[in-house]
Design an enzyme around this catalytic site. Structure first.
Site, PDB file in Angstrom:
ATOM      1  N   ARG A  22      37.441  28.680  42.971  1.00  0.00           N
ATOM      2  CA  ARG A  22      36.310  29.086  42.131  1.00  0.00           C
ATOM      3  C   ARG A  22      36.702  29.425  40.698  1.00  0.00           C
ATOM      4  O   ARG A  22      36.069  28.989  39.742  1.00  0.00           O
ATOM      5  CB  ARG A  22      35.619  30.335  42.719  1.00  0.00           C
ATOM      6  CG  ARG A  22      34.509  30.052  43.657  1.00  0.00           C
ATOM      7  CD  ARG A  22      34.411  31.174  44.652  1.00  0.00           C
ATOM      8  NE  ARG A  22      35.654  31.207  45.408  1.00  0.00           N
ATOM      9  CZ  ARG A  22      35.870  30.476  46.488  1.00  0.00           C
ATOM     10  NH1 ARG A  22      34.933  29.745  46.977  1.00  0.00           N
ATOM     11  NH2 ARG A  22      37.042  30.503  47.102  1.00  0.00           N
ATOM     12  N   THR A  23      37.728  30.251  40.555  1.00  0.00           N
ATOM     13  CA  THR A  23      38.034  30.741  39.207  1.00  0.00           C
ATOM     14  C   THR A  23      38.396  29.568  38.297  1.00  0.00           C
ATOM     15  O   THR A  23      37.862  29.424  37.200  1.00  0.00           O
ATOM     16  CB  THR A  23      39.183  31.774  39.257  1.00  0.00           C
ATOM     17  OG1 THR A  23      38.804  32.797  40.172  1.00  0.00           O
ATOM     18  CG2 THR A  23      39.439  32.382  37.896  1.00  0.00           C
ATOM     19  N   LYS A  35      61.669  24.440  37.230  1.00  0.00           N
ATOM     20  CA  LYS A  35      62.999  24.218  36.648  1.00  0.00           C
ATOM     21  C   LYS A  35      63.540  25.505  36.056  1.00  0.00           C
ATOM     22  O   LYS A  35      64.537  25.500  35.347  1.00  0.00           O
ATOM     23  CB  LYS A  35      62.908  23.160  35.531  1.00  0.00           C
ATOM     24  CG  LYS A  35      62.383  21.818  35.969  1.00  0.00           C
ATOM     25  CD  LYS A  35      62.379  20.878  34.760  1.00  0.00           C
ATOM     26  CE  LYS A  35      61.502  19.684  34.990  1.00  0.00           C
ATOM     27  NZ  LYS A  35      61.237  18.975  33.730  1.00  0.00           N
ATOM     28  N   ARG A  46      46.589  32.501  35.739  1.00  0.00           N
ATOM     29  CA  ARG A  46      46.694  33.236  37.017  1.00  0.00           C
ATOM     30  C   ARG A  46      48.165  33.282  37.399  1.00  0.00           C
ATOM     31  O   ARG A  46      48.856  32.265  37.333  1.00  0.00           O
ATOM     32  CB  ARG A  46      45.874  32.555  38.106  1.00  0.00           C
ATOM     33  CG  ARG A  46      46.097  33.178  39.468  1.00  0.00           C
ATOM     34  CD  ARG A  46      45.092  32.709  40.485  1.00  0.00           C
ATOM     35  NE  ARG A  46      43.798  33.336  40.279  1.00  0.00           N
ATOM     36  CZ  ARG A  46      42.788  33.237  41.140  1.00  0.00           C
ATOM     37  NH1 ARG A  46      42.935  32.545  42.252  1.00  0.00           N
ATOM     38  NH2 ARG A  46      41.644  33.823  40.903  1.00  0.00           N
ATOM     39  N   HIS A  75      41.370  41.448  37.878  1.00  0.00           N
ATOM     40  CA  HIS A  75      40.731  40.129  37.823  1.00  0.00           C
ATOM     41  C   HIS A  75      39.428  40.331  37.052  1.00  0.00           C
ATOM     42  O   HIS A  75      38.337  40.320  37.606  1.00  0.00           O
ATOM     43  CB  HIS A  75      40.472  39.662  39.259  1.00  0.00           C
ATOM     44  CG  HIS A  75      40.096  38.215  39.398  1.00  0.00           C
ATOM     45  ND1 HIS A  75      39.722  37.418  38.342  1.00  0.00           N
ATOM     46  CD2 HIS A  75      40.046  37.422  40.500  1.00  0.00           C
ATOM     47  CE1 HIS A  75      39.451  36.204  38.787  1.00  0.00           C
ATOM     48  NE2 HIS A  75      39.635  36.171  40.093  1.00  0.00           N
TER      49      HIS A  75
HETATM   50  C1  NCD Z   1      39.739  36.397  44.554  1.00  0.00           C
HETATM   51  C2  NCD Z   1      41.145  36.471  43.967  1.00  0.00           C
HETATM   52  O1  NCD Z   1      41.785  35.452  43.701  1.00  0.00           O
HETATM   53  O2  NCD Z   1      41.569  37.594  43.735  1.00  0.00           O
HETATM   54  N1  NCD Z   1      39.214  35.109  44.519  1.00  0.00           N
HETATM   55  C3  NCD Z   1      38.475  34.717  43.436  1.00  0.00           C
HETATM   56  O3  NCD Z   1      38.977  34.655  42.328  1.00  0.00           O
HETATM   57  N2  NCD Z   1      37.168  34.492  43.611  1.00  0.00           N
HETATM   58  C4  NCD Z   1      39.605  37.058  45.872  1.00  0.00           C
HETATM   59  C5  NCD Z   1      40.505  36.650  47.001  1.00  0.00           C
HETATM   60  O4  NCD Z   1      41.356  35.772  46.855  1.00  0.00           O
HETATM   61  O5  NCD Z   1      40.351  37.251  48.058  1.00  0.00           O
END
Ligand code: NCD
Length: 445
Positions: free
Chosen positions: A54-55, A83, A105, A133
Site C-alpha cells: 500500500r505505502t 554490495k 522505508r 510511520h
Molecule cells: C504497516 C507498516 O508497514 O507498518 N503497513 C502499512 O504501511 N500500511 C502495518 C503493518 O505492516 O502491519
C-alpha cells in the site's frame, strides 16, 4: 539557508498544517483524475529496504496522478545495498539528479532522520523500523476526520501489537495532540512501550489511567486496558463514570486493529491467542458506533466475515492513502497553497562528544550505520537535564552529566547541571565512566 522540508515524524507538522492536508486530500479525492498539472516534470524516488504494498503503490499512484514521474527501488536487496553501500551514500546519489523527492522505508529506527541529513530533496519517512510511520498516520487521521467529522474528544481503541507497530506510535502522538482519548487494549506482552507512554505524558500532557474495559466484552477480556486522556486532570473529576479508580470505557468511536509485527519480535515475544475481531466481538453496545480500522496487511486479527459490516472501513482507509499522499507530495514539493502557520520547532542536534553511543535502542540507525550516523542528541529539558537520541528520539539514560572542559560531573537534576550549555554537555552512564574521563563526581544538588 533552510534546506528542504522533510516528513520524518508526525511531529514535523503543526496541527494547522495537518488540517490543511485533510482539506487538500478531500479536494483531490473529488478530483482524482483531474490534478495532473500539479507536479508535472517532477520525479519521486521510492527507496524501500522492507516489503510494502500500500505505502509504495499509493505514493507512486499519488505522484502519477499529480502528473509527476516515479523511479523505484522496491527491493533494495537487488540494489547496491547488497554490495555494502551505506544508506547515506544511496541517499546522496538518489537525491540529486535522479529525483525531486525521496520516499524511504528502512528497518532501522531513525533511518529517515539520517537520510534527511544527507538528502538534497525532501525525505518522506515511509516507515523506519518500529519507530514511526507518519504518512500512514495522516491517512488514519484523515479517515477518522472524514468518518467522524472531528478528532477532538474521540475515544479510539488501539488493539493488538502496540509495542512494535510503528503505525501506532505515530498515531498516538497525533491523537493526543488533537485531544482524542486513547484506549489501549494490547495483546499481552505487546503493550505500548514505556518510552512512548512517558513521551505522551511529558511532551503532550496526556494522563494514563487504568481502565475498566468490561463493557468492551471479549475485545478486552484478556488485556489490561489503559485509558490515556490529554484532558487536564481537574477536568477528569467532571466525569461521573469513574469507578473504583478505573476509567470506565462504555463508548468507543473507533477500533484500530494491528497485526503482530512478528518480523520485529524478540525471543520472548509471542502472538499466541492473538485477538481475533469478528461480528460477535463487535456486537456489544459500547462498540455500536465504532468504525473498525486497520493499516493492513491483516492476517487473522479481523475475520473476513466482518468485511460486510458497514463499520469495517479498512479498505476505504487504504483507498484514502492516495489523496492524502497527493496532498503530502504537493505540500513538500511546494506545489500547493498552505496558509502560513508556525512550524513545529525541532530542537538543535549536537554530536556526542565523549564515550560510547548513549542511545539505548539497539535497533537505532546510530547502532546499525555507525560510520554515517555518529551518535547525536537533542535536549528536551534543560532542568532536570533530559536528552533524546537525534535519530530515533529514544530518551537517553543519563546517570551523570558534565560540561566539556570542566572537571566535574553531576546528577541530571543537580542545580549545577542547569547551567550546562546544551552544546557542551557530556553524558556518563556511571561514575566509573566519569572518573576515567578525568571528571570528579560532584555531590551538590
Ligand atoms: C504497516 C507498516 O508497514 O507498518 N503497513 C502499512 O504501511 N500500511 C502495518 C503493518 O505492516 O502491519
Amino acid at each position: 539557508m533552510s534546506g528542504p522540508r522533510h516528513l520524518v515524524s508526525i511531529d514535523d507538522l503543526s496541527l494547522a498544517e495537518i488540517t490543511q492536508l485533510f482539506e487538500h486530500a478531500r479536494h483531490f479525492s473529488e478530483n482524482l483524475r483531474d490534478s495532473a498539472e500539479i507536479c508535472r516534470g517532477l520525479i519521486a524516488a521510492s527507496v524501500f529496504y522492507e516489503p510494502s504494498t500500500r505505502t509504495r503503490l499509493s505514493f507512486e499512484s499519488a505522484m502519477l496522478r499529480l502528473g509527476g514521474g516515479v523511479v523505484t527501488a522496491a527491493d533494495m536487496n537487488a540494489s547496491s545495498a547488497s554490495k555494502g553501500e551505506s544508506l547515506a551514500d544511496t541517499v546522496r546519489v538518489v537525491s540529486g539528479a535522479y529525483a525531486d523527492i525521496l520516499v524511504l522505508r528502512h528497518p532501522s529506527e531513525g533511518a529517515a532522520r539520517l537520510a534527511a541529513r544527507y538528502s538534497n530533496v525532501p525525505v518522506i519517512n515511509a516507515g523506519d523500523g518500529s519507530h514511526e510511520h507518519p504518512t500512514q498516520t495522516l491517512c488514519d487521521l484523515y479517515t477518522l476526520w472524514i468518518e467522524k467529522g472531528r478528532l477532538e474528544g474521540l475515544d479510539v481503541v488501539l488493539s493488538g501489537d502496540l509495542r512494535y507497530s510503528r503505525t501506532i506510535h505515530s498515531f498516538v502522538y497525533a491523537l493526543a495532540r488533537f485531544g482524542a482519548n486513547l484506549v489501549c487494549v494490547p495483546h499481552q506482552g505487546l503493550e505500548l512501550p514505556d518510552y512512548v507512554v512517558k513521551r505522551l505524558r511529558e511532551e503532550y500532557g496526556a494522563e494514563p489511567q487504568a481502565a475498566d474495559a468490561s463493557r468492551l466484552g471479549d475485545l478486552a477480556s484478556s488485556s489490561d486496558a489503559m485509558y490515556i486522556t490529554p484532558t487536564k486532570p481537574h477536568q477528569l473529576s467532571l466525569y461521573t463514570e469513574a469507578q473504583r479508580g478505573l476509567r470506565l470505557v462504555d463508548h468507543v468511536d473507533a477500533v484500530y486493529m494491528t497485526r503482530p509485527q512478528t518480523e520485529r519480535f524478540g525471543e520472548s515475544d509471542s502472538a499466541s491467542n492473538y485477538i481475533h475481531l469478528d461480528t460477535d466481538i463487535m456486537s456489544g453496545e459500547a462498540l455500536r458506533e465504532a468504525v473498525v480500522m486497520h493499516p493492513l496487511p491483516r492476517r487473522d486479527e479481523i475475520s473476513p466475515e466482518f468485511d460486510a459490516d458497514p463499520r469495517s472501513i479498512y479498505f476505504k482507509q487504504a483507498a484514502r492513502g492516495v489523496p492524502i499522499r497527493m496532498a503530502i507530495l504537493g505540500m513538500l514539493l511546494g506545489r500547493l497553497d498552505f496558509e502560513h502557520s508556525p512550524r513545529p520547532h525541532l530542537e538543535a542536534t549536537y554530536p556526542v562528544k565523549l564515550g560510547a553511543n548513549p542511545c539505548p535502542n539497539m535497533g537505532c540507525v546510530s547502532h546499525t550505520e555507525i560510520r554515517q550516523a555518529p551518535a547525536a542528541y537533542r535536549i528536551v529539558s534543560r532542568f532536570p537535564v533530559r536528552a533524546v537520541c537525534a535519530y530515533c528520539s529514544r530518551e537517553l539514560n543519563l546517570t551523570l552529566v558534565g560540561s566539556v572542559g570542566t572537571p566535574e560531573a553531576f546528577r541530571p537534576d543537580a542545580s549545577k547541571a542547569r547551567r550546562i550549555e546544551p552544546s557542551e554537555l557530556v553524558f556518563f552512564r556511571d561514575s566509573a565512566e566519569a572518573i576515567s574521563a578525568g571528571f570528579t563526581v560532584g555531590s551538590g544538588t
